[in-house]
Structures are given as structure tokens and as C-alpha cells.
Design a protein around this motif. Structure first.
Motif, PDB file in Angstrom:
ATOM      1  N   GLN A  98       2.955   0.445   5.187  1.00 29.45           N
ATOM      2  CA  GLN A  98       3.307   0.993   4.747  1.00 29.45           C
ATOM      3  C   GLN A  98       3.669   2.393   3.863  1.00 29.45           C
ATOM      4  O   GLN A  98       2.887   3.532   3.686  1.00 29.45           O
ATOM      5  CB  GLN A  98       1.510   0.958   5.094  1.00 29.45           C
ATOM      6  CG  GLN A  98       1.688   1.988   6.574  1.00 29.45           C
ATOM      7  CD  GLN A  98       0.586   2.566   7.659  1.00 29.45           C
ATOM      8  OE1 GLN A  98      -0.283   2.200   7.362  1.00 29.45           O
ATOM      9  NE2 GLN A  98       0.613   2.250   8.835  1.00 29.45           N
ATOM     10  N   THR A  99       5.040   2.321   4.336  1.00 24.57           N
ATOM     11  CA  THR A  99       5.649   3.669   4.024  1.00 24.57           C
ATOM     12  C   THR A  99       6.881   3.429   3.227  1.00 24.57           C
ATOM     13  O   THR A  99       7.101   1.780   3.374  1.00 24.57           O
ATOM     14  CB  THR A  99       6.468   4.417   5.286  1.00 24.57           C
ATOM     15  OG1 THR A  99       6.773   3.875   6.194  1.00 24.57           O
ATOM     16  CG2 THR A  99       4.914   4.223   6.383  1.00 24.57           C
ATOM     17  N   LYS A 100       7.533   4.373   2.014  1.00 24.53           N
ATOM     18  CA  LYS A 100       8.382   4.303   1.617  1.00 24.53           C
ATOM     19  C   LYS A 100       9.947   3.046   2.181  1.00 24.53           C
ATOM     20  O   LYS A 100      10.361   2.221   1.850  1.00 24.53           O
ATOM     21  CB  LYS A 100       9.447   5.058   1.073  1.00 24.53           C
ATOM     22  CG  LYS A 100       8.411   5.642  -0.169  1.00 24.53           C
ATOM     23  CD  LYS A 100       8.785   7.103  -0.928  1.00 24.53           C
ATOM     24  CE  LYS A 100       9.066   8.146   0.407  1.00 24.53           C
ATOM     25  NZ  LYS A 100       9.843   9.118  -0.507  1.00 24.53           N
ATOM     26  N   ILE A 116      13.398 -10.575  -2.106  1.00 20.57           N
ATOM     27  CA  ILE A 116      12.253 -10.140  -1.315  1.00 20.57           C
ATOM     28  C   ILE A 116      11.796  -9.084  -2.039  1.00 20.57           C
ATOM     29  O   ILE A 116      12.448  -8.151  -2.747  1.00 20.57           O
ATOM     30  CB  ILE A 116      12.314  -9.196   0.259  1.00 20.57           C
ATOM     31  CG1 ILE A 116      12.821 -10.787   0.707  1.00 20.57           C
ATOM     32  CG2 ILE A 116      11.101  -9.521   0.735  1.00 20.57           C
ATOM     33  CD1 ILE A 116      13.457 -10.566   2.208  1.00 20.57           C
ATOM     34  N   HIS A 117      10.138  -9.490  -1.870  1.00 26.25           N
ATOM     35  CA  HIS A 117       9.443  -8.384  -3.256  1.00 26.25           C
ATOM     36  C   HIS A 117       8.269  -8.130  -2.386  1.00 26.25           C
ATOM     37  O   HIS A 117       7.710  -8.863  -2.050  1.00 26.25           O
ATOM     38  CB  HIS A 117       8.801  -8.564  -4.819  1.00 26.25           C
ATOM     39  CG  HIS A 117       9.910  -9.618  -5.475  1.00 26.25           C
ATOM     40  ND1 HIS A 117      10.679  -8.540  -6.301  1.00 26.25           N
ATOM     41  CD2 HIS A 117      10.232 -10.970  -5.794  1.00 26.25           C
ATOM     42  CE1 HIS A 117      11.350  -9.693  -6.639  1.00 26.25           C
ATOM     43  NE2 HIS A 117      11.042 -11.016  -6.037  1.00 26.25           N
ATOM     44  N   PRO A 118       8.303  -6.540  -1.569  1.00 30.75           N
ATOM     45  CA  PRO A 118       7.104  -6.550  -0.674  1.00 30.75           C
ATOM     46  C   PRO A 118       5.916  -5.845  -1.386  1.00 30.75           C
ATOM     47  O   PRO A 118       5.666  -5.009  -2.403  1.00 30.75           O
ATOM     48  CB  PRO A 118       7.813  -5.096  -0.524  1.00 30.75           C
ATOM     49  CG  PRO A 118       8.465  -5.265  -0.913  1.00 30.75           C
ATOM     50  CD  PRO A 118       9.180  -5.772  -1.796  1.00 30.75           C
ATOM     51  N   VAL A 119       5.438  -6.777  -0.740  1.00 26.48           N
ATOM     52  CA  VAL A 119       4.085  -6.554  -0.957  1.00 26.48           C
ATOM     53  C   VAL A 119       3.516  -5.431  -0.275  1.00 26.48           C
ATOM     54  O   VAL A 119       2.724  -5.042   1.000  1.00 26.48           O
ATOM     55  CB  VAL A 119       2.384  -6.977  -1.169  1.00 26.48           C
ATOM     56  CG1 VAL A 119       1.575  -7.027  -1.806  1.00 26.48           C
ATOM     57  CG2 VAL A 119       2.894  -7.933  -2.293  1.00 26.48           C
ATOM     58  N   ALA A 120       3.125  -3.611  -0.862  1.00 25.77           N
ATOM     59  CA  ALA A 120       2.602  -2.333   0.292  1.00 25.77           C
ATOM     60  C   ALA A 120       1.025  -2.593   0.211  1.00 25.77           C
ATOM     61  O   ALA A 120       0.601  -3.420  -0.215  1.00 25.77           O
ATOM     62  CB  ALA A 120       2.610  -1.402  -0.176  1.00 25.77           C
ATOM     63  N   ALA A 121       0.924  -2.087   1.683  1.00 24.24           N
ATOM     64  CA  ALA A 121      -0.525  -1.788   1.623  1.00 24.24           C
ATOM     65  C   ALA A 121      -1.256  -1.317   1.174  1.00 24.24           C
ATOM     66  O   ALA A 121      -0.959  -0.196   0.792  1.00 24.24           O
ATOM     67  CB  ALA A 121      -1.114  -1.137   3.167  1.00 24.24           C
ATOM     68  N   ILE A 122      -2.790  -1.192   1.449  1.00 27.22           N
ATOM     69  CA  ILE A 122      -3.259  -0.155   0.286  1.00 27.22           C
ATOM     70  C   ILE A 122      -4.329   0.369   0.618  1.00 27.22           C
ATOM     71  O   ILE A 122      -4.419   2.218   0.707  1.00 27.22           O
ATOM     72  CB  ILE A 122      -4.592  -1.488  -0.485  1.00 27.22           C
ATOM     73  CG1 ILE A 122      -4.837  -2.461  -1.784  1.00 27.22           C
ATOM     74  CG2 ILE A 122      -5.781  -0.188  -1.150  1.00 27.22           C
ATOM     75  CD1 ILE A 122      -5.557  -3.310  -2.280  1.00 27.22           C
ATOM     76  N   SER A 123      -3.930   0.614   2.398  1.00 27.73           N
ATOM     77  CA  SER A 123      -4.855   1.190   3.293  1.00 27.73           C
ATOM     78  C   SER A 123      -4.439   1.770   3.462  1.00 27.73           C
ATOM     79  O   SER A 123      -3.232   0.917   4.644  1.00 27.73           O
ATOM     80  CB  SER A 123      -6.981   0.821   3.224  1.00 27.73           C
ATOM     81  OG  SER A 123      -6.760  -0.387   4.502  1.00 27.73           O
ATOM     82  N   GLU A 133      -0.213   5.959   1.122  1.00 24.59           N
ATOM     83  CA  GLU A 133       0.751   6.913  -0.549  1.00 24.59           C
ATOM     84  C   GLU A 133       0.704   5.620  -1.451  1.00 24.59           C
ATOM     85  O   GLU A 133       2.573   5.718  -1.713  1.00 24.59           O
ATOM     86  CB  GLU A 133       1.721   7.561   0.452  1.00 24.59           C
ATOM     87  CG  GLU A 133       1.462   8.287   1.170  1.00 24.59           C
ATOM     88  CD  GLU A 133       0.675   9.759   0.249  1.00 24.59           C
ATOM     89  OE1 GLU A 133       1.013   9.847  -0.462  1.00 24.59           O
ATOM     90  OE2 GLU A 133      -0.295  10.002   1.274  1.00 24.59           O
ATOM     91  N   MET A 134       0.543   5.589  -2.421  1.00 22.86           N
ATOM     92  CA  MET A 134       0.422   4.069  -3.443  1.00 22.86           C
ATOM     93  C   MET A 134       2.060   4.203  -4.413  1.00 22.86           C
ATOM     94  O   MET A 134       3.135   3.347  -5.080  1.00 22.86           O
ATOM     95  CB  MET A 134      -0.828   4.507  -3.972  1.00 22.86           C
ATOM     96  CG  MET A 134      -1.844   3.800  -3.070  1.00 22.86           C
ATOM     97  SD  MET A 134      -2.972   3.347  -3.826  1.00 22.86           S
ATOM     98  CE  MET A 134      -3.401   0.878  -4.299  1.00 22.86           C
ATOM     99  N   LEU A 135       1.697   5.498  -4.605  1.00 19.22           N
ATOM    100  CA  LEU A 135       2.936   6.338  -5.625  1.00 19.22           C
ATOM    101  C   LEU A 135       4.222   6.373  -5.065  1.00 19.22           C
ATOM    102  O   LEU A 135       5.208   5.486  -5.902  1.00 19.22           O
ATOM    103  CB  LEU A 135       2.399   7.445  -6.909  1.00 19.22           C
ATOM    104  CG  LEU A 135       1.172   7.301  -7.893  1.00 19.22           C
ATOM    105  CD1 LEU A 135       0.542   8.466  -8.111  1.00 19.22           C
ATOM    106  CD2 LEU A 135       0.764   6.549  -8.535  1.00 19.22           C
ATOM    107  N   ASP A 136       4.498   6.517  -4.108  1.00 20.64           N
ATOM    108  CA  ASP A 136       5.036   6.558  -3.828  1.00 20.64           C
ATOM    109  C   ASP A 136       6.264   5.775  -2.919  1.00 20.64           C
ATOM    110  O   ASP A 136       7.351   5.018  -3.517  1.00 20.64           O
ATOM    111  CB  ASP A 136       5.248   6.974  -2.072  1.00 20.64           C
ATOM    112  CG  ASP A 136       5.251   9.127  -2.370  1.00 20.64           C
ATOM    113  OD1 ASP A 136       4.977   9.433  -3.751  1.00 20.64           O
ATOM    114  OD2 ASP A 136       4.979  10.123  -1.350  1.00 20.64           O
ATOM    115  N   LEU A 137       4.887   4.321  -2.681  1.00 20.27           N
ATOM    116  CA  LEU A 137       5.345   3.048  -2.495  1.00 20.27           C
ATOM    117  C   LEU A 137       5.765   2.321  -3.378  1.00 20.27           C
ATOM    118  O   LEU A 137       6.852   1.131  -3.853  1.00 20.27           O
ATOM    119  CB  LEU A 137       4.158   2.140  -1.349  1.00 20.27           C
ATOM    120  CG  LEU A 137       3.862   3.071  -0.416  1.00 20.27           C
ATOM    121  CD1 LEU A 137       2.133   2.722  -0.100  1.00 20.27           C
ATOM    122  CD2 LEU A 137       4.822   2.041   0.845  1.00 20.27           C
TER     123      LEU A 137
END
Length: 418
Positions: A98-100, A116-123, A133-137
């Protein structure tokens, strides 16, 4: 270094060599000829098959937080042995992705053989309350957003997530389950759950969530991807939404294409799954969805668990199984119902289309991302052959037909030829 793959059978509908025997010349990480004559390294692959590199949209490597079950190294070895050149990792680790810095950690763990392609947290913390921080991620390299095995229950949060990602063109990935209906369930609700005395999850849990989220998508715009669909009605809802022009895609877990509720009669905890295996009618609807293209991709749903989580009463065991290394033998089983050409498409360009990426193909000038496999080799999954740190496979100690020989990822290759 130049590499020549001689006498290999090509399985790629986008390639001019499709269904033909070719001599694939690779130089500096690119395919330079399909009729190569010589190279510094020559490997004869007569009787073997090649496709573009396989991609998985949904796997857990348990790193960070539960490295005793799996870590990036063992997960990557399992994926590469299973034929994958690309894997999307879900964010439900400890702490979540959930962070950069979390995203960068996973990207830097990519090996020469596996991207490896990370899928980041929505919440935040996957709780469904505050947006990450979706745009930063995304700027850091996240290819999509999901709360992992946690469904996005908060409709306002889902609406905002779809709106925020509308301009950047990445999917919101939803595990379609109603958390209240599915709470404390252990398998599909039906005849078998009644017979076994286990609390079941009805398909209504999935169907309500899909219906709700489609309506939100109509309002918000954006791209919505349902992962691990299981029910006939769920597939039908997605099919109708696609026909209506909505930007909607979906995948299915590979084990849901071969197992049903009847597979659980022996209380094998390695067959306890999230989401649960459904009826034979649902399985046939999933097969049809893959054949027709309603289901865009097949994922591994790789979930490693240690024996302390599995050697328990069925209702106490954690759901999930390892599945990367046994992926190809299952594909061969499925090829009796679905053409192998279609199956390969659902693990090559299907996943890439979900993410909005360019299609790959075996042709001159293309990047060398290849998977080589042998449909005739038999092997046994056991402590000697298993690459994962975990052993929770429904195929443990079973003889399997079909084996991946190796992968080529640009300039790197690992081919296990006798």
C-alpha cells in the motif's frame, strides 16, 4: 549471446509459424528469425512445444510477513517451473502492498527469469474504509488495484476508486463475495455441504456483488475486473455487461475448472478453496465462458499455507492451495474440453489485455518471452520436485502428465533438457 531453438512446435495464433515446426533464433533478447541456421548455443527441442510467455493475474507469495509459507525466491522458482514469465502479486501481505516502497520492494525482487507485477491495495490496510494513495502507487509501478481476497464491500469507496483510476487506465480488481453472506462459510452451499454438515456459501454472494458493481461501473466509468468467478449466473451477468459495452473483464481460478463441490467428500483440506468450488453445472458454465471469451483469463490462485494451517479439521483449515507448478498438467486435463489454443490464449494475451498491455507473439522483431513445454513427460509432485515452501496441493504425491521444460525471458533462459 545468440540462442537457437531447433525443431520446436509453435503454438501461437498470432505467429506466422503457428502449428508449425520452427527454428527460433534469439539474439540480444529478441526473436530475429523463425528459420535460424546457427547460433552460439543450439538446443534441439524436437517433440516439445513453445508459446509466448505465460502470465498469471492472481498469485500470493506471502512476502512480506509470512515468508515461512513462501517468499519471493521460492514463489518465483515455482512460477518459473510452472511456465510463467510474468506474475501479478496480490496486495494481501503483512503489511499490505500500500506504499510506494512496498511496490518498489516487489518490483526489485523480479528475477532474470520472472517479471513481478505488483497489484496494490485499493484501501488502507485492506479494510475498505479509506482509499490508498492510488496515483502514487500507479506511478511507482502498480499494474492494478485490489484488496486481495477481501471483497470491496464499501460501495462509496469502490465508486471513488473507479473514478480515480478512470484516467490512468488500470483495472480495479474485485473479489466478488458479499462479506455478510459469506461469513464463516467453508464450501459451496448445496447438496454436498448439507451431507457433510458444513456451513456453505451460496452463489448469491457472488451474484449480488457482481450485479451491484456493474451498476456502480455504469455510473462511475473506469475499468472493473472480477477475479476468480465461480458461478453460472455470475458469468452470464458479466457476459451481458460486456455486450452492453462496459469496460469489464474477468478471470477464473484454474482449479475451479476441474473441481466441484463433490471433490470435498473426503474432507481434503487442500481442496478447501476461496472462493469455493461450485456445482458441476457451474463448472460447465465456466468452461463455456472460457471457450466463448466471456472469461478473459485463467489465473493460478496460488495460495501457499504451512501444514499447521492445513492439517486441521476441515472447518478450521485455511482455504487455498499451491498451483503454479502444476498449472500445465491441469491445462492438459482441460484440453479435453477446451482447445489448447484457447487455453494458451487465456494465459498469454488474455491477462495482458486485462491490464491494457500490447499483445505478444512469436515473430521476427518481437521480444523473446517464451514458454517451452512437453505434453508427454510424466512426473510426480513431491518433496524432491516441489519448488514451493508449502505442500498444500491437491496433487501431492500424484503422477502428473505434462511438464514445462523451461522459459525464456528476454536474454535469460533456463531449459531443463535431458
Amino acid at each position: 549471446m545468440s540462442l537457437l531453438l531447433k525443431n520446436v512446435h509453435v503454438l501461437d495464433p498470432n505467429s506466422p509459424a503457428h502449428t508449425k515446426q520452427a527454428d527460433i533464433l534469439i539474439e540480444s533478447g529478441k526473436i530475429t528469425s523463425l528459420k535460424g541456421k546457427s547460433a552460439k548455443k543450439v538446443i534441439d527441442l524436437k517433440g516439445k512445444m513453445v508459446s509466448c510467455g505465460w502470465m498469471d493475474l492472481n498469485a500470493q507469495f506471502s512476502d512480506p510477513g509470512n515468508e515461512h509459507r513462501e517468499d519471493i525466491s521460492s514463489g518465483s522458482d515455482s512460477a518459473q517451473a510452472g511456465g510463467f514469465t510474468d506474475v501479478c502479486l496480490t496486495p494481501d501481505t503483512n503489511p499490505p502492498i500500500q506504499t510506494k516502497s512496498d511496490v518498489n520492494y516487489l518490483i526489485k525482487k523480479s528475477s532474470d527469469f520472472l517479471d513481478i507485477h505488483p497489484v496494490a491495495a485499493i484501501s488502507e490496510s485492506l479494510r475498505g474504509e479509506n482509499l490508498s494513495e492510488m496515483l502514487d502507487l500507479h506511478d511507482a509501478g502498480a499494474v492494478g488495484f485490489s484488496d486481495g481476497d477481501n471483497p470491496v464491500w464499501n460501495t462509496e469507496l469502490l465508486l471513488k476508486a473507479l473514478q480515480y483510476t478512470n484516467d490512468i487506465g488500470v483495472p480495479i480488481i474485485q473479489n466478488a463475495r458479499d462479506i455478510n453472506i459469506s461469513s464463516k462459510t467453508h464450501m459451496h452451499e448445496g447438496r454436498v455441504s448439507t451431507h457433510l454438515g458444513l456451513r456453505g456459501e451460496p452463489t448469491l454472494s457472488e451474484e449480488l456483488t457482481i450485479q451491484r458493481d456493474i451498476e456502480i461501473l455504469k455510473y462511475s466509468g473506469g475499468r472493473l475486473h472480477f477475479t476468480k468467478v465461480t458461478s453460472a449466473k455470475g458469468v452470464d451477468l458479466i457476459k451481458k455487461a460486456k455486450k452492453a459495452g462496459l469496460a469489464i473483464t474477468c478471470d477464473v481460478g484454474i482449479h475451479h475448472l476441474i473441481f466441484t463441490e463433490d471433490s470435498l467428500v473426503d474432507f481434503d483440506t487442500n481442496l478447501k478453496s476461496l472462493p469455493p468450488f461450485r456445482t458441476e453445472a457451474d463448472r460447465k458454465a465456466l468452461i463455456k465462458g472460457v471457450k466463448e471469451g466471456t472469461i478473459d483469463a485463467i489465473c493460478s490462485n496460488h495460495r501457499p499455507y504451512d501444514q499447521e494451517c492445513k492439517q486441521l479439521e476441515f472447518d478450521l483449515a485455511d482455504p487455498g492451495s499451491i498451483s503454479l507448478q502444476t498449472f500445465y498438467p491441469v491445462l492438459l486435463k482441460l484440453s479435453k474440453e477446451i482447445p489448447m489454443e484457447t487455453l494458451i490464449e487465456r494465459i498469454v494475451n488474455g491477462p495482458r489485455k486485462v491490464l491494457g498491455w500490447t499483445e505478444v507473439k512469436i515473430d521476427e522483431g518481437e521480444e523473446a518471452k517464451l514458454t517451452i513445454f512437453d505434453p508427454n513427460t510424466s512426473w510426480i509432485l513431491n518433496d524432491q520436485s516441489n519448488m514451493s515452501k508449502s505442500r498444500n496441493s491437491p496433487f501431492w504425491n500424484q503422477e502428473l502428465t505434462g511438464k514445462v521444460i523451461g522459459t525464456i525471458n528476454r536474454k535469460s533462459y533456463n531449459l531443463r533438457i535431458k
